[in-house]
Design a protein around this motif. Structure first.
Motif, short mmCIF file in Angstrom:
data_model
loop_
_atom_site.label_atom_id
_atom_site.label_comp_id
_atom_site.label_asym_id
_atom_site.label_seq_id
_atom_site.Cartn_x
_atom_site.Cartn_y
_atom_site.Cartn_z
N VAL A 193 0.84 -1.19 0.00
CA VAL A 193 0.00 0.00 0.00
C VAL A 193 0.88 1.24 0.00
O VAL A 193 1.89 1.30 0.71
N ILE A 194 0.49 2.23 -0.78
CA ILE A 194 1.17 3.52 -0.83
C ILE A 194 0.44 4.50 0.08
O ILE A 194 -0.79 4.59 0.05
N ARG A 195 1.18 5.23 0.89
CA ARG A 195 0.59 6.28 1.73
C ARG A 195 1.60 7.42 1.88
O ARG A 195 2.81 7.23 1.64
N PRO A 196 1.16 8.61 2.33
CA PRO A 196 2.11 9.70 2.59
C PRO A 196 3.06 9.33 3.73
O PRO A 196 2.69 8.61 4.66
N ILE A 197 4.28 9.82 3.64
CA ILE A 197 5.26 9.57 4.69
C ILE A 197 4.89 10.34 5.95
O ILE A 197 4.16 11.34 5.89
N ARG A 198 5.36 9.86 7.09
CA ARG A 198 5.15 10.56 8.36
C ARG A 198 6.43 10.45 9.19
O ARG A 198 7.32 9.66 8.89
N GLN A 199 6.50 11.25 10.27
CA GLN A 199 7.73 11.32 11.06
C GLN A 199 8.15 9.97 11.61
O GLN A 199 9.33 9.67 11.75
N SER A 200 7.17 9.11 11.93
CA SER A 200 7.50 7.79 12.48
C SER A 200 8.20 6.90 11.46
O SER A 200 8.73 5.84 11.81
N ASP A 201 8.25 7.32 10.19
CA ASP A 201 8.93 6.55 9.14
C ASP A 201 10.40 6.91 9.00
O ASP A 201 11.08 6.41 8.11
N TYR A 202 10.91 7.77 9.90
CA TYR A 202 12.28 8.26 9.72
C TYR A 202 13.30 7.14 9.63
O TYR A 202 14.14 7.12 8.72
N LEU A 203 13.27 6.20 10.56
CA LEU A 203 14.28 5.13 10.56
C LEU A 203 14.19 4.29 9.29
O LEU A 203 15.21 3.86 8.74
N ALA A 204 12.97 4.06 8.82
CA ALA A 204 12.80 3.31 7.57
C ALA A 204 13.37 4.09 6.40
O ALA A 204 14.02 3.53 5.51
N LEU A 205 13.14 5.42 6.37
CA LEU A 205 13.68 6.26 5.29
C LEU A 205 15.20 6.29 5.34
O LEU A 205 15.86 6.25 4.30
N LEU A 206 15.75 6.34 6.54
CA LEU A 206 17.20 6.31 6.70
C LEU A 206 17.77 5.01 6.15
O LEU A 206 18.79 5.01 5.45
N SER A 207 17.11 3.90 6.44
CA SER A 207 17.56 2.61 5.92
C SER A 207 17.53 2.58 4.40
O SER A 207 18.45 2.07 3.76
N ILE A 208 16.48 3.16 3.81
CA ILE A 208 16.37 3.22 2.35
C ILE A 208 17.49 4.10 1.79
O ILE A 208 18.11 3.77 0.77
N ALA A 209 17.76 5.23 2.45
CA ALA A 209 18.81 6.14 2.00
C ALA A 209 20.17 5.42 2.01
O ALA A 209 20.97 5.57 1.08
N GLU A 210 20.42 4.63 3.05
CA GLU A 210 21.67 3.90 3.13
C GLU A 210 21.76 2.81 2.05
O GLU A 210 22.81 2.59 1.46
N GLU A 211 20.63 2.15 1.78
CA GLU A 211 20.63 1.09 0.77
C GLU A 211 20.77 1.65 -0.64
O GLU A 211 21.32 0.99 -1.52
#
Length: 339
Positions: free
Chosen positions: A3-21
Motif C-alpha cells: 500500500v502507498i501512503r504519505p510519509i510521516r515522522q515515524s517513518d524516519y528510521l525506515a527512510l534512513l535505511s532506504i537512503a543507506e541502501e
C-alpha cells in the motif's frame, strides 16, 4: 499487500535505511538525520495544505507491506524545481565549423549548461528495497504518482521531468565526473553528490565551466556514458517511457544520466485513469488495476484484481480493500489498468 501512503515522522528510521541502501548517486536521499527529517516535515506540510495551487511543495510517499507494516520503498514528487535552488542540466547540441577556403566541414557535439527546466514538476526519490523487487511492486511505486497528479492537477506544473541515475561503478565512481573532476573540480563523485543532497549547490556555479564543452574533448569513457542510465535504473526508465516520457537531450551535470520529460496531460496514466463509485461486496475475478482514493492527506493506493462495471461506473471492493483505501459505499476511487 503493498500500500502507498504519505510519509510521516515515524517513518524516519525506515527512510534512513532506504537512503543507506540506495547508495552513491542518489542525491535526493542524503544519509543525514537533519535533512531527512526536514524532508519528511516538508512533505507533511504539503499533504496537509488545502491550497490547491502550484507551490514549492514536496510530496513524499512510502510503500508499506500490510502483512508486516514494514516500509519497503519510497517515491516522491517535487511540485516545482529551480525556483529557490538552481536546477542545472547539460543540453546536448551541435555546432558546425566550416571553412570555404579549405573546404573543411566538421559538426561536433557540445554540452551547454543551463536551467531550462526551472518551474517544472519533478518525479523523484523512487527507490524500492531489494527484497521487494518482485511482482507488481515496481510498477505500482512508479505509476501511482500519475494517479495522484491526475487527481490534483492544480498542484503541479504542465511539464513533468525525471532525472535518471547515470552510470557509476560499485565504488561510486562516475566516468563522466572523473573528467570534470580532473579539469574543473577537486573532489570525488560521491562527495559532489553528497553536497548536492545536502543542498550545497553554490560550488556548481562557482566551478562548473560556463561555456559549452566539446564532447570530443572528453575521455572516451566519459563520452560513452552520456545519456546512459545506471543498471539499477533501467526498469524505472522503461516504465516512464511506456508512460510517454522521452529524452530531449538533457543530461545530468555530474554523471550525464538522461533527464526525461512529458506534458502532464499526455502521461498515459493521467490520460486513461477513470473514476468510479465504490460498491462494497465480494470481490469477483477481473483484471489487475492500480487503485487509489481521491484524498490528499489520507491518500492510499494499491494493486488489486477488480471487477469493474463500466456502464454503471462502479467498482466492487470487499470490506478489507475498502478499509485499506479508506473509502466507503458510494465513495469514489481512481483506477488504471496495471498493464
Amino acid at each position: 499487500m503493498m500500500v502507498i501512503r504519505p510519509i510521516r515522522q515515524s517513518d524516519y528510521l525506515a527512510l534512513l535505511s532506504i537512503a543507506e541502501e540506495s547508495g552513491h548517486g542518489f542525491t535526493s536521499l542524503p544519509v543525514n538525520e537533519a535533512l531527512l527529517k526536514a524532508k519528511i516535515s516538508r512533505s507533511e506540510r504539503a499533504f496537509k495544505s488545502s491550497n490547491e495551487t502550484l507551490e514549492n511543495d514536496c510530496y513524499l510517499f512510502v510503500m508499506v507491506d500490510t502483512e508486516t507494516d514494514e516500509v519497503v520503498g519510497t517515491s516522491g514528487i517535487e511540485s516545482t524545481v529551480g525556483l529557490r535552488d538552481p536546477f542545472y542540466h547539460y543540453h546536448q547540441g551541435k555546432v558546425t565549423h566550416y571553412s570555404n577556403e579549405l573546404n573543411v566541414y566538421n559538426t561536433v557535439d557540445i554540452l551547454t549548461l543551463g536551467n531550462d527546466y526551472t518551474g517544472a514538476t519533478e518525479i523523484c526519490t523512487l527507490f524500492l528495497s531489494k527484497k521487494a523487487r518482485h511482482g507488481t511492486n515496481g510498477r505500482l511505486l512508479s505509476r501511482f504518482r500519475f494517479l495522484f497528479m491526475g487527481q490534483n492537477k492544480n498542484r503541479f506544473s504542465d511539464t513533468v521531468v525525471a532525472e535518471m541515475r547515470g552510470v557509476s561503478d560499485e565504488f561510486g565512481q562516475s566516468p563522466f565526473w572523473a573528467w570534470l573532476q580532473e579539469h574543473f573540480f577537486s573532489m570525488p563523485f560521491p562527495d559532489a553528490v553528497h553536497r548536492v543532497g545536502m543542498g550545497q549547490k553554490s560550488f556548481i556555479a562557482e566551478l562548473m565551466p560556463k561555456y559549452p564543452i566539446y564532447a570530443s574533448l572528453l575521455s572516451a569513457e566519459a563520452q560513452a556514458v552520456i545519456g546512459q542510465v545506471h543498471e539499477q535504473t533501467k526498469p524505472a526508465l522503461a516504465l516512464l517511457e511506456q508512460e510517454g516520457f522521452c529524452n530531449r537531450g538533457y543530461v545530468d551535470i555530474f554523471d550525464a544520466g538522461p533527464t526525461v520529460e512529458a506534458k502532464l496531460d499526455d502521461i498515459l496514466t493521467v490520460k486513461n485513469r477513470q473514476e468510479y463509485s465504490v460498491c462494497i461486496g465480494e470481490l469477483e475475478g477481473g483484471k489487475e488495476y492500480i487503485i487509489s482514493n481521491l484524498e490528499v492527506a489520507d491518500y492510499r493506493a494499491t494493486v488489486a484484481t477488480l471487477s469493474v462495471n463500466v456502464e454503471k461506473s462502479a467498482v466492487m471492493l470487499n470490506t478489507e480493500l475498502a478499509s485499506i483505501l479508506k473509502v466507503s459505499e458510494g465513495g469514489k476511487v481512481s483506477i488504471i489498468a496495471l498493464r
